[in-house]
Design a protein around this motif. Sequence first.
Motif, mmCIF file in Angstrom:
data_model
loop_
_atom_site.group_PDB
_atom_site.id
_atom_site.type_symbol
_atom_site.label_atom_id
_atom_site.label_comp_id
_atom_site.label_asym_id
_atom_site.label_seq_id
_atom_site.Cartn_x
_atom_site.Cartn_y
_atom_site.Cartn_z
ATOM 1 N N LEU A 26 43.166 32.251 33.792
ATOM 2 C CA LEU A 26 42.289 33.026 32.927
ATOM 3 C C LEU A 26 41.116 33.585 33.753
ATOM 4 C CD1 LEU A 26 42.546 33.505 29.911
ATOM 5 C CD2 LEU A 26 40.938 31.659 29.504
ATOM 6 N N LEU A 27 40.586 32.725 34.609
ATOM 7 C CA LEU A 27 39.482 33.140 35.481
ATOM 8 C C LEU A 27 39.936 34.194 36.480
ATOM 9 C CD1 LEU A 27 37.571 29.877 36.397
ATOM 10 C CD2 LEU A 27 36.549 31.985 35.590
ATOM 11 N N PHE B 213 32.762 34.157 33.503
ATOM 12 C CA PHE B 213 33.760 35.121 33.045
ATOM 13 C C PHE B 213 34.456 34.670 31.764
ATOM 14 C CE2 PHE B 213 33.592 36.735 37.446
ATOM 15 C CZ PHE B 213 33.463 38.087 37.170
ATOM 16 N N LEU B 214 34.358 33.378 31.460
ATOM 17 C CA LEU B 214 35.026 32.875 30.261
ATOM 18 C C LEU B 214 34.071 32.904 29.071
ATOM 19 C CD1 LEU B 214 36.965 29.767 31.666
ATOM 20 C CD2 LEU B 214 37.692 32.142 31.552
ATOM 21 N N LYS C 58 40.401 37.447 34.600
ATOM 22 C CA LYS C 58 39.137 38.051 34.153
ATOM 23 C C LYS C 58 38.269 38.510 35.314
ATOM 24 C CE LYS C 58 38.810 36.212 29.555
ATOM 25 N NZ LYS C 58 37.921 35.810 28.478
ATOM 26 N N SER C 59 38.282 37.734 36.403
ATOM 27 C CA SER C 59 37.460 38.152 37.547
ATOM 28 C C SER C 59 38.277 39.051 38.473
ATOM 29 C CB SER C 59 36.932 36.937 38.305
ATOM 30 O OG SER C 59 37.988 36.181 38.818
ATOM 31 N N ARG D 76 43.267 27.576 32.829
ATOM 32 C CA ARG D 76 41.872 27.958 33.020
ATOM 33 C C ARG D 76 41.702 28.791 34.290
ATOM 34 N NH1 ARG D 76 38.319 25.108 36.119
ATOM 35 N NH2 ARG D 76 36.102 25.264 35.720
ATOM 36 N N PHE E 220 38.401 24.176 27.204
ATOM 37 C CA PHE E 220 38.967 23.500 28.369
ATOM 38 C C PHE E 220 38.699 21.992 28.310
ATOM 39 C CE2 PHE E 220 38.246 21.805 32.688
ATOM 40 C CZ PHE E 220 39.555 21.846 33.113
ATOM 41 N N LYS F 227 31.922 28.612 33.201
ATOM 42 C CA LYS F 227 32.317 29.801 33.946
ATOM 43 C C LYS F 227 31.824 31.073 33.252
ATOM 44 C CE LYS F 227 34.797 27.585 37.025
ATOM 45 N NZ LYS F 227 34.351 27.502 38.425
ATOM 46 N N GLU G 122 36.345 29.567 25.274
ATOM 47 C CA GLU G 122 37.263 29.219 26.374
ATOM 48 C C GLU G 122 36.675 28.113 27.246
ATOM 49 O OE1 GLU G 122 39.323 33.633 26.828
ATOM 50 O OE2 GLU G 122 37.549 33.123 27.995
ATOM 51 N N LEU H 214 44.452 22.934 33.425
ATOM 52 C CA LEU H 214 43.705 23.389 34.605
ATOM 53 C C LEU H 214 44.253 24.729 35.110
ATOM 54 C CD1 LEU H 214 43.380 20.078 36.626
ATOM 55 C CD2 LEU H 214 41.483 21.502 35.960
#
Lengths: 210, 204
Positions: A11-12, B89-90, A15-16, A8, B98, B87, B94, A5
């Motif tokens: 990563l978000l 952006f992924l 990236k954002s 993830r 998950f 998501k 990816e 979790l």
Amino acid sequence: MITKLLKRDFLLAIKSSNGLILTFIILLISMLLYSFMSQAETSSPAFFVHNILLTIAFSSLLSSNILFFDDLDDGSTEQMIICGVSHKQIILAKVIFHFIISAVPIIIAEPIMAEIFKVKIATNFILVIAIISISFSFSSVYCALVISLLNNNTLIGNLILLPLMIAPLIVGKLNIDHPEYFSLLCGLCLIISASSFLMSYVVYRDKYTL
Amino acid sequence: MLICENVTISVGSHPIISNLNFTLLSNNCLVIKGKNGSGKSTLLKAIAGFISLSSGQILWHNKDIAEDLELYQSTQIAYLGHNFGLKGFLTVRENLSFFATCKFTQDIITASLKQFGISDLIDQPLYKLSQGTIKKVALARVILSNSRLWLLDEPDNNLDDFGKEMLAKLIDIRTKEGGCVIITSHDAYIDKNFPVINLEDYSK
């Protein structure tokens, strides 16, 4: 699963980039405001550390909406539950993520800021632990606040949870001049973190359980 | 086998669905139809265990789903709602990775995407993809889960003909393998000899 979790969410966030940028903007604003203050006050270590704690508090409260809203809004929470991720794991991962994204950059920047503003502060182990404890309790309170708001418990959110952030700030400032308050501070942060986590869990579980 | 017994679901004090009864046997697909606001999505959420019932009960293999909800949700169902839980952006990889540790292994992700003809998009971020392609990614996750009960909320929306054909094929395979599928739809699938429940008959 918590690692998964966290990975993830990071990563978000990368990236954002909204979460990390916000923290650095708050840090920058805080430094600018601090630099406008009188020299006598700013050179006081207690004042400096208190400023750091306030910055972390603001950063915690203004944290990005990655935390819960996005996952709830796009159906991720439902998919996580279907995948067997427990409510406790989701909340714990979010608290850790929030702490790392909103407090850790400021904690790391603290010695650099002290050097910039020529504050003679002994960045010792106890002080670092104190700041980490306070920051983590802020993150726990913030998560409970977000979850209570998601469940339309605005009253609980504002009247009970927000004052919980003030107590560590007061004891945290005391702790700088009086290290004997360290145990009290850690105990207080532990109680606040645990109770916030429990409150988050109960509200969150009720939202997603028959 | 899924049994809905006298299921009533309300939003606030307003009942959306009243006294709904049906039994869905294994190897079967059920189509739930109804106009907008008739409670199709709400019923699927209730079957998935995300919404509590005002009265009645939902039984999965003769056991109330509320008895051990976590186990039921994590092992028995695959749910595709209007929000896919993906998501933007992924990348596709990816996003699916998950969920990989929970219900399926990494190596079958590509195989699943291949079925929908989108395996070449595996490293593309979702925000670059069309709504139909994102839907295919969400459907790929459903297939990968290998769950016994599929709950699909208007799964054919935004899909092209190939996607619809593939979806129908996969539903057919799933039911033949002993699974149950519940689909909500405005009109599609009704001519496929699947039993149909019209929720307009159960709304007050």
